[in-house]
Design a protein around this motif. Sequence first.
Motif, PDB file in Angstrom:
ATOM      1  N   VAL A   2      18.331  25.929  16.031  1.00  0.00           N
ATOM      2  CA  VAL A   2      18.469  25.432  16.708  1.00  0.00           C
ATOM      3  C   VAL A   2      19.726  25.338  18.143  1.00  0.00           C
ATOM      4  N   ASP A  29      14.438  25.092  10.935  1.00  0.00           N
ATOM      5  CA  ASP A  29      14.739  25.850  10.316  1.00  0.00           C
ATOM      6  C   ASP A  29      14.117  27.083  11.343  1.00  0.00           C
ATOM      7  N   ASN A  30      15.066  27.893  11.153  1.00  0.00           N
ATOM      8  CA  ASN A  30      14.993  29.210  12.705  1.00  0.00           C
ATOM      9  C   ASN A  30      14.327  30.267  11.590  1.00  0.00           C
ATOM     10  N   HIS A  31      13.689  29.443   9.916  1.00  0.00           N
ATOM     11  CA  HIS A  31      13.133  30.749   9.476  1.00  0.00           C
ATOM     12  C   HIS A  31      11.724  30.792  10.061  1.00  0.00           C
ATOM     13  N   HIS A  56      23.150  25.585  -6.222  1.00  0.00           N
ATOM     14  CA  HIS A  56      21.427  24.489  -5.689  1.00  0.00           C
ATOM     15  C   HIS A  56      22.176  23.383  -5.397  1.00  0.00           C
ATOM     16  N   SER A  83      19.554  22.526   1.248  1.00  0.00           N
ATOM     17  CA  SER A  83      20.390  20.786   1.376  1.00  0.00           C
ATOM     18  C   SER A  83      19.476  20.105   2.210  1.00  0.00           C
ATOM     19  N   THR A 130      27.078  28.672  12.023  1.00  0.00           N
ATOM     20  CA  THR A 130      26.044  27.932  12.536  1.00  0.00           C
ATOM     21  C   THR A 130      26.611  26.744  13.381  1.00  0.00           C
ATOM     22  N   ILE A 174      19.495  31.408 -10.843  1.00  0.00           N
ATOM     23  CA  ILE A 174      19.260  30.517 -12.117  1.00  0.00           C
ATOM     24  C   ILE A 174      20.114  29.174 -11.856  1.00  0.00           C
ATOM     25  N   SER A 180      19.056  33.050  -4.581  1.00  0.00           N
ATOM     26  CA  SER A 180      18.931  32.149  -5.551  1.00  0.00           C
ATOM     27  C   SER A 180      18.166  32.522  -6.819  1.00  0.00           C
ATOM     28  N   GLU A 240      18.157  30.567   1.260  1.00  0.00           N
ATOM     29  CA  GLU A 240      18.317  31.495   0.119  1.00  0.00           C
ATOM     30  C   GLU A 240      17.835  31.359  -0.681  1.00  0.00           C
TER      31      GLU A 240
HETATM   32  C1  LIG Z   1      23.121  36.467  -3.722  1.00  0.00           C
HETATM   33  C2  LIG Z   1      22.409  35.332  -4.254  1.00  0.00           C
HETATM   34  C3  LIG Z   1      22.262  34.309  -5.511  1.00  0.00           C
HETATM   35  C4  LIG Z   1      22.596  33.047  -6.009  1.00  0.00           C
HETATM   36  N1  LIG Z   1      22.624  32.411  -6.500  1.00  0.00           N
HETATM   37  C5  LIG Z   1      22.785  30.780  -7.273  1.00  0.00           C
HETATM   38  C6  LIG Z   1      22.081  31.114  -8.734  1.00  0.00           C
HETATM   39  O1  LIG Z   1      21.898  31.577  -9.091  1.00  0.00           O
HETATM   40  N2  LIG Z   1      22.043  29.561  -8.798  1.00  0.00           N
HETATM   41  C7  LIG Z   1      22.240  28.806  -7.991  1.00  0.00           C
HETATM   42  O2  LIG Z   1      22.683  27.720  -8.144  1.00  0.00           O
HETATM   43  N3  LIG Z   1      22.585  29.266  -6.832  1.00  0.00           N
HETATM   44  C8  LIG Z   1      23.226  29.937  -6.541  1.00  0.00           C
HETATM   45  N4  LIG Z   1      23.038  30.511  -5.245  1.00  0.00           N
HETATM   46  C9  LIG Z   1      24.050  29.427  -4.108  1.00  0.00           C
HETATM   47  C10 LIG Z   1      22.514  28.360  -3.739  1.00  0.00           C
HETATM   48  O3  LIG Z   1      21.068  29.680  -3.331  1.00  0.00           O
HETATM   49  C11 LIG Z   1      23.032  27.725  -2.467  1.00  0.00           C
HETATM   50  O4  LIG Z   1      23.511  27.174  -2.470  1.00  0.00           O
HETATM   51  C12 LIG Z   1      21.746  27.209  -1.450  1.00  0.00           C
HETATM   52  O5  LIG Z   1      20.378  28.248  -1.927  1.00  0.00           O
HETATM   53  C13 LIG Z   1      22.239  27.265  -0.159  1.00  0.00           C
HETATM   54  O6  LIG Z   1      21.454  26.385   0.477  1.00  0.00           O
HETATM   55  P1  LIG Z   1      21.379  24.914   1.577  1.00  0.00           P
HETATM   56  O7  LIG Z   1      20.359  24.728   2.076  1.00  0.00           O
HETATM   57  O8  LIG Z   1      23.090  24.594   1.954  1.00  0.00           O
HETATM   58  O9  LIG Z   1      21.948  26.810   1.981  1.00  0.00           O
HETATM   59  P2  LIG Z   1      20.973  27.796   2.789  1.00  0.00           P
HETATM   60  O10 LIG Z   1      19.972  28.237   2.066  1.00  0.00           O
HETATM   61  O11 LIG Z   1      21.711  28.935   3.711  1.00  0.00           O
HETATM   62  O12 LIG Z   1      19.910  26.827   4.353  1.00  0.00           O
HETATM   63  C14 LIG Z   1      20.448  27.271   4.984  1.00  0.00           C
HETATM   64  C15 LIG Z   1      18.850  27.102   6.123  1.00  0.00           C
HETATM   65  O13 LIG Z   1      19.435  26.715   6.991  1.00  0.00           O
HETATM   66  C16 LIG Z   1      18.748  27.372   8.135  1.00  0.00           C
HETATM   67  N5  LIG Z   1      19.808  27.492   9.621  1.00  0.00           N
HETATM   68  C17 LIG Z   1      21.140  28.250  10.030  1.00  0.00           C
HETATM   69  N6  LIG Z   1      21.796  27.284  11.380  1.00  0.00           N
HETATM   70  C18 LIG Z   1      20.031  26.921  11.967  1.00  0.00           C
HETATM   71  C19 LIG Z   1      19.693  26.413  13.070  1.00  0.00           C
HETATM   72  N7  LIG Z   1      20.689  26.692  13.865  1.00  0.00           N
HETATM   73  N8  LIG Z   1      18.745  26.267  13.243  1.00  0.00           N
HETATM   74  C20 LIG Z   1      17.594  26.075  12.701  1.00  0.00           C
HETATM   75  N9  LIG Z   1      18.149  26.892  11.227  1.00  0.00           N
HETATM   76  C21 LIG Z   1      19.276  26.868  10.461  1.00  0.00           C
HETATM   77  C22 LIG Z   1      19.689  28.896   7.678  1.00  0.00           C
HETATM   78  O14 LIG Z   1      18.731  30.380   8.370  1.00  0.00           O
HETATM   79  C23 LIG Z   1      19.148  28.759   6.466  1.00  0.00           C
HETATM   80  O15 LIG Z   1      17.684  28.677   6.728  1.00  0.00           O
HETATM   81  C24 LIG Z   1      23.335  32.329  -4.751  1.00  0.00           C
HETATM   82  C25 LIG Z   1      23.473  32.471  -3.220  1.00  0.00           C
HETATM   83  C26 LIG Z   1      23.293  34.330  -3.119  1.00  0.00           C
HETATM   84  C27 LIG Z   1      22.975  34.343  -1.697  1.00  0.00           C
END
Ligand SMILES: Cc1cc2nc3c(=O)[nH]c(=O)nc-3n(C[C@H](O)[C@H](O)[C@H](O)COP(=O)(O)OP(=O)(O)OC[C@H]3O[C@@H](n4cnc5c(N)ncnc54)[C@H](O)[C@@H]3O)c2cc1C
Length: 608
Positions: free
Chosen positions: A363, A110-112, A591, A90, A404, A139, A137, A118
């Motif tokens: 953050v 990002d904190n990692h 995603h 995102s 968070t 498929i 994540s 994910e």
């Molecule tokens: C086990 C699993 C399987 C999945 N399988 C699928 C799939 O097959 N297909 C699919 O489309 N989706 C799948 N998903 C969902 C998909 O992975 C997520 O929708 C997507 O990756 C999330 O992205 P995001 O950026 O919204 O959130 P995140 O990936 O959570 O990214 C947020 C980032 O911000 C960081 N962050 C948070 N707070 C702070 C802060 N205060 N300071 C700095 N950094 C911070 C977090 O640590 C993280 O790195 C799956 C999810 C999981 C958990």
Amino acid sequence: MNVPITRRDFLNGTLLAGAGLVLGPRLHVSPADAWNGYGGVGDYARAHGNMYDDMITAHRMRDGEFERAVAGAIDTGEMYDLIAVGGGISGLAAAVFFQKRRGGSCLILDNHAIFGGEARRNEFDVDGQTLVAHQASAIFLVPKKGGYTDTFYNLIGMDRSAFDYQSCAEMPLSHSPYDEPENYGFYFGPPFGKTPGVWVMNPWERRLEGAPLSDDVKADLLRSQAVAEPGPIPQTEGDAVSRQLDTITLEDYLMARHKIARETVRTFLSPVAGGGYGLGPDALSAFCNFAIETQFPEDGDDALGDQMFPDGNSGFVRLMVKTLIPDVFPGPRTVDAVWQNRIQFGALDRTGQATRIRLNATVVRVEHAGSPGSAAHVVVTYVKGGRLYRVKARAVVMAGGSWTTKHIVADLPDSHRAAYAQFYRSPCLMANTAVRNWRFLYKMGLSGCRWFGGLGNYLSVRRQARVGGIKPTLGPDSPIVLTIKVLFAQPGLPVAEQGSLGRAQLLGTSFAQYERGFREQFGDMFAPGGFDPRRDIAGIILNRWGHAYVNPQPGFFFGANGQPAPRDVLRAAPHGRIAFANTDLAGAMDHRNSIREADRAVTQLLGA
Ligand SMILES: Cc1cc2nc3c(=O)[nH]c(=O)nc-3n(C[C@H](O)[C@H](O)[C@H](O)COP(=O)(O)OP(=O)(O)OC[C@H]3O[C@@H](n4cnc5c(N)ncnc54)[C@H](O)[C@@H]3O)c2cc1C
């Protein structure tokens, strides 16, 4: 069982510290190493799931430990047009949209130790061969040509809509972790009074013959498989049927739809029916069953099925980063090159480039410089290397997730605070186990299986997409990675309690304890195939996700008791110069939702 197969890798892969947990007569490791364990090889070796230090810093932030020190943060003097908090799909997508529509200076925090959230990968070296698997994540679906998803994929350089996969001459295999291919088995072990356990092959075709279950439970399970009288299905998100479904739990829906007992749902269907949401159907809105399909009705090709990069949706992350900062991956912007080439970390955060990605930066506070309605900028404070820094931005996208965001936006209005209080997230452990070969499964006639009780619930042998240097064929003697997803549902307890109990379990279990648990379980289940944990397991990587899944409760999607849906409060408009993204705002982990929420947030901030 006590001879540690991964300790050899573990000690190679981690620094030995002077204090901490005792591993052997003379060896000590720090609490962080004992928790993180082995991380594999390559760029992601120190970024598998939530790492110990990131988790500790995040919890210090949650507990307000940085609040007083924020005023003394070092001012970097930087001012950005946009800051994205969170470098998952995102946050990265927010930067992609911003650079495409407006252009300007953009910082992603990002904190990692690696971007992707994910959507990251693990890498193993097994006897000289590199194996890759997804950390979470997995498929994607074949996007409709010219549709929303297809347009975005084109924007980031996705140069195909479906993959060619490895072939296997010996056995039909799936290429998705979520399929139940031919040669599938169910295992019933100690929870069913069976030691050694009982295998039932092709359970549905054989109508569960031989399973140690009562006739009533068998009948329930068979009914749950039948394409039952479906009842009305939502056509669009928000139609009358979806609103009705959002008033009941998924458990009640499944019981009524299939005429099955609550206990059957809880014991057998929970991890599958609620799997995409982290908890069981008892805690979830019935609309969860239909959310993703109604949110993206145009994507998906039944004939081609699920699609998957060998490292899951990390493939899209790498393409987004290549689009934003080309030098991070050497070579052309093609799937093959970006999938294969190593990350150039030095290129991520260079002065003067339009987009910068700053890693290991948690953050801790985001606040308008003055009244949100009239402030000229937002101040963002983060911790990096134990020190606090302050940067400014004209606009901010909060893409880190509900758990968070609610703690760090200091001037968050009460309405938004109340909305975020209705977001629940639950943990998940993704354990990738590299095995030297899968002949033990082949001997048992298995290409995948499911079990009930113990760690996780299912696994399968996957044919991988043929990108980069992936070998074209796969056989029972090939080394592979078996992925096990462990969820922490505690059916019957309130949703918040299930999340925190699960987290306590996930965070309170050491690598060595999990390692032993997986070895014992593999040893028990696959003994008939001659499996020897010591010989056959080359390494285990744990990816711990403390807040993996959003768990939408009834009323989450469309509101309850005349109140608006919490997600709508956060999506309706920006709060001053701050807009909200992350997959959880859609109430469904996908995603594409991360991308769409980022798109909406950037559009709002640009005033378009
Ligand atoms: C086990 C699993 C399987 C999945 N399988 C699928 C799939 O097959 N297909 C699919 O489309 N989706 C799948 N998903 C969902 C998909 O992975 C997520 O929708 C997507 O990756 C999330 O992205 P995001 O950026 O919204 O959130 P995140 O990936 O959570 O990214 C947020 C980032 O911000 C960081 N962050 C948070 N707070 C702070 C802060 N205060 N300071 C700095 N950094 C911070 C977090 O640590 C993280 O790195 C799956 C999810 C999981 C958990």
